[in-house]
Design a protein around this motif. Structure first.
Motif, PDB file in Angstrom:
ATOM      1  N   GLN A   1       0.801  -1.199   0.000  1.00  0.00           N
ATOM      2  CA  GLN A   1       0.000   0.000   0.000  1.00  0.00           C
ATOM      3  C   GLN A   1       0.851   1.275   0.000  1.00  0.00           C
ATOM      4  O   GLN A   1       0.361   2.343  -0.347  1.00  0.00           O
ATOM      5  CB  GLN A   1      -0.938  -0.007   1.208  1.00  0.00           C
ATOM      6  N   VAL A   2       2.118   1.146   0.384  1.00  0.00           N
ATOM      7  CA  VAL A   2       3.008   2.305   0.373  1.00  0.00           C
ATOM      8  C   VAL A   2       3.070   2.920  -1.019  1.00  0.00           C
ATOM      9  O   VAL A   2       3.074   4.143  -1.178  1.00  0.00           O
ATOM     10  CB  VAL A   2       4.427   1.901   0.842  1.00  0.00           C
ATOM     11  N   GLY A   3       3.066   2.084  -2.034  1.00  0.00           N
ATOM     12  CA  GLY A   3       3.235   2.561  -3.407  1.00  0.00           C
ATOM     13  C   GLY A   3       2.157   3.511  -3.882  1.00  0.00           C
ATOM     14  O   GLY A   3       2.387   4.313  -4.789  1.00  0.00           O
TER      15      GLY A   3
ATOM     16  N   ALA B   1       9.305   2.910  -9.931  1.00  0.00           N
ATOM     17  CA  ALA B   1       9.964   2.532  -8.678  1.00  0.00           C
ATOM     18  C   ALA B   1      10.507   3.788  -7.999  1.00  0.00           C
ATOM     19  O   ALA B   1      11.049   4.675  -8.664  1.00  0.00           O
ATOM     20  CB  ALA B   1      11.098   1.549  -8.961  1.00  0.00           C
TER      21      ALA B   1
ATOM     22  N   HIS C   1      12.053   5.496  -3.931  1.00  0.00           N
ATOM     23  CA  HIS C   1      12.533   5.279  -2.556  1.00  0.00           C
ATOM     24  C   HIS C   1      11.742   6.187  -1.614  1.00  0.00           C
ATOM     25  O   HIS C   1      11.969   7.397  -1.586  1.00  0.00           O
ATOM     26  CB  HIS C   1      14.028   5.577  -2.451  1.00  0.00           C
TER      27      HIS C   1
ATOM     28  N   ALA D   1      15.279   0.326   0.652  1.00  0.00           N
ATOM     29  CA  ALA D   1      14.107  -0.320   0.051  1.00  0.00           C
ATOM     30  C   ALA D   1      13.417   0.599  -0.941  1.00  0.00           C
ATOM     31  O   ALA D   1      13.230   1.794  -0.680  1.00  0.00           O
ATOM     32  CB  ALA D   1      13.129  -0.738   1.137  1.00  0.00           C
ATOM     33  N   SER D   2      13.040   0.047  -2.082  1.00  0.00           N
ATOM     34  CA  SER D   2      12.268   0.799  -3.065  1.00  0.00           C
ATOM     35  C   SER D   2      10.903   0.128  -3.249  1.00  0.00           C
ATOM     36  O   SER D   2      10.746  -1.075  -3.013  1.00  0.00           O
ATOM     37  CB  SER D   2      13.001   0.883  -4.401  1.00  0.00           C
ATOM     38  N   TYR D   3       9.928   0.921  -3.649  1.00  0.00           N
ATOM     39  CA  TYR D   3       8.570   0.451  -3.862  1.00  0.00           C
ATOM     40  C   TYR D   3       8.097   0.889  -5.245  1.00  0.00           C
ATOM     41  O   TYR D   3       8.687   1.772  -5.850  1.00  0.00           O
ATOM     42  CB  TYR D   3       7.629   1.030  -2.796  1.00  0.00           C
TER      43      TYR D   3
ATOM     44  N   ASN E   1       4.443   1.898  -7.626  1.00  0.00           N
ATOM     45  CA  ASN E   1       3.175   2.590  -7.414  1.00  0.00           C
ATOM     46  C   ASN E   1       1.948   1.710  -7.702  1.00  0.00           C
ATOM     47  O   ASN E   1       1.091   2.042  -8.522  1.00  0.00           O
ATOM     48  CB  ASN E   1       3.129   3.861  -8.272  1.00  0.00           C
TER      49      ASN E   1
ATOM     50  N   ASP F   1      -0.886  -1.244  -5.542  1.00  0.00           N
ATOM     51  CA  ASP F   1      -1.362  -1.789  -4.280  1.00  0.00           C
ATOM     52  C   ASP F   1      -1.738  -3.246  -4.510  1.00  0.00           C
ATOM     53  O   ASP F   1      -2.763  -3.530  -5.133  1.00  0.00           O
ATOM     54  CB  ASP F   1      -2.558  -0.982  -3.780  1.00  0.00           C
TER      55      ASP F   1
ATOM     56  N   VAL G   1      10.271  -5.259  -9.918  1.00  0.00           N
ATOM     57  CA  VAL G   1       9.973  -5.779  -8.585  1.00  0.00           C
ATOM     58  C   VAL G   1      10.665  -7.114  -8.348  1.00  0.00           C
ATOM     59  O   VAL G   1      10.737  -7.962  -9.245  1.00  0.00           O
ATOM     60  CB  VAL G   1       8.453  -5.940  -8.359  1.00  0.00           C
TER      61      VAL G   1
END
Length: 255
Positions: A1-3, A18, A20, A28-30, A32, A34, A55
């Protein structure tokens, strides 16, 4: 959900990006998307999440939906999953959600009942994990055949971990994902996850303060509604034992 958290301003982009979220604090990278819900997984599919190559790890409780919609013959992956005894999980759920004001599922009304009343009258979960693994809906009735399908899926597709064996489970997951445990930052992250994270502290607190003994009235009330999940968990414990030699052998072959 962070994305898709609006504070990072990537939630409305139509391509996979992607980023940070916490530069200088974590490497850690995420991306966009959920992946916690089926609509989120459908959006990730349309955006080409897996083919993007951005990912290494996808976290979701909607395993069947993720497998069916994100992966294909050209894009395969391993399923890593951490399991807890169904009764222990439900006991923890009861005590956690009546205090967790930050959770969408917060249940303050549970403060007014004891755990036996919850187990007998309020708990609606039954055989949740078997249903998740076989694509059944919450209100569907799971059968012994569904249990056999879930067991076969676990045996063929999963690297399993046990919450009761957290440190060993994390070690195995790291081997499969190729994470170098000799790296200083990785070691600090692993130590925090296993010993110092909020989840680890809550688990240790649950185990000490809210232990429900097998065979007790409360235990039996939960167990009656989750017979298939308990059988599945005992099968997973056996698989956990069997996989040690396989993973250790793989680890030796890559060093």
């Amino acid at each position: 959900q962070v994305g898709v958290d609006p504070k990072f301003n990537y939630q409305d982009k139509n391509e996979v990006i992607a980023f940070h979220p916490w530069p200088g604090i974590s490497r850690a990278s995420y991306v966009n998307v959920d992946t916690s819900s089926k609509p989120g997984l459908n959006r990730a599919r349309k955006m080409g999440l897996v083919p993007s190559g951005l990912v290494d790890l996808i976290i979701t409780s909607e395993v069947s939906h993720a497998v069916e919609n994100l992966f294909d013959e050209s894009h395969k992956g391993h399923i890593l999953a951490l399991f807890r005894h169904p009764v222990d999980r439900l006991v923890s759920k009861f005590f956690y959600l009546r205090e967790a004001t930050w959770e969408p599922q917060y249940r303050p009304q549970w403060k007014n009942i004891n755990i036996l009343e919850f187990a007998k009258n309020k708990n609606r979960e039954n055989n949740y994990v078997v249903k998740k693994l076989t694509g059944l809906r919450v209100n569907d009735m799971a059968t012994e055949e569904d249990l056999r399908i879930a067991m076969r899926t676990i045996k063929m597709r999963f690297v399993v971990g046990l919450l009761d064996e957290m440190e060993e489970s994390v070690r195995r997951f790291n081997v499969v994902m190729g994470i170098d445990e000799t790296d200083k930052e990785n070691r600090e992250c692993i130590n925090h996850l296993v010993h110092d994270s909020i989840g680890a502290k809550n688990y240790n607190s649950d185990a000490r303060l809210h232990k429900v003994e097998p065979g007790s009235t409360v235990w039996n009330a939960f167990a009656r509604r989750n017979e298939l999940d308990i059988k599945l968990y005992l099968f997973i414990v056996d698989v956990f034992g069997q996989q040690k030699e396989i993973i250790d052998s793989y680890e030796s072959s890559i060093h």
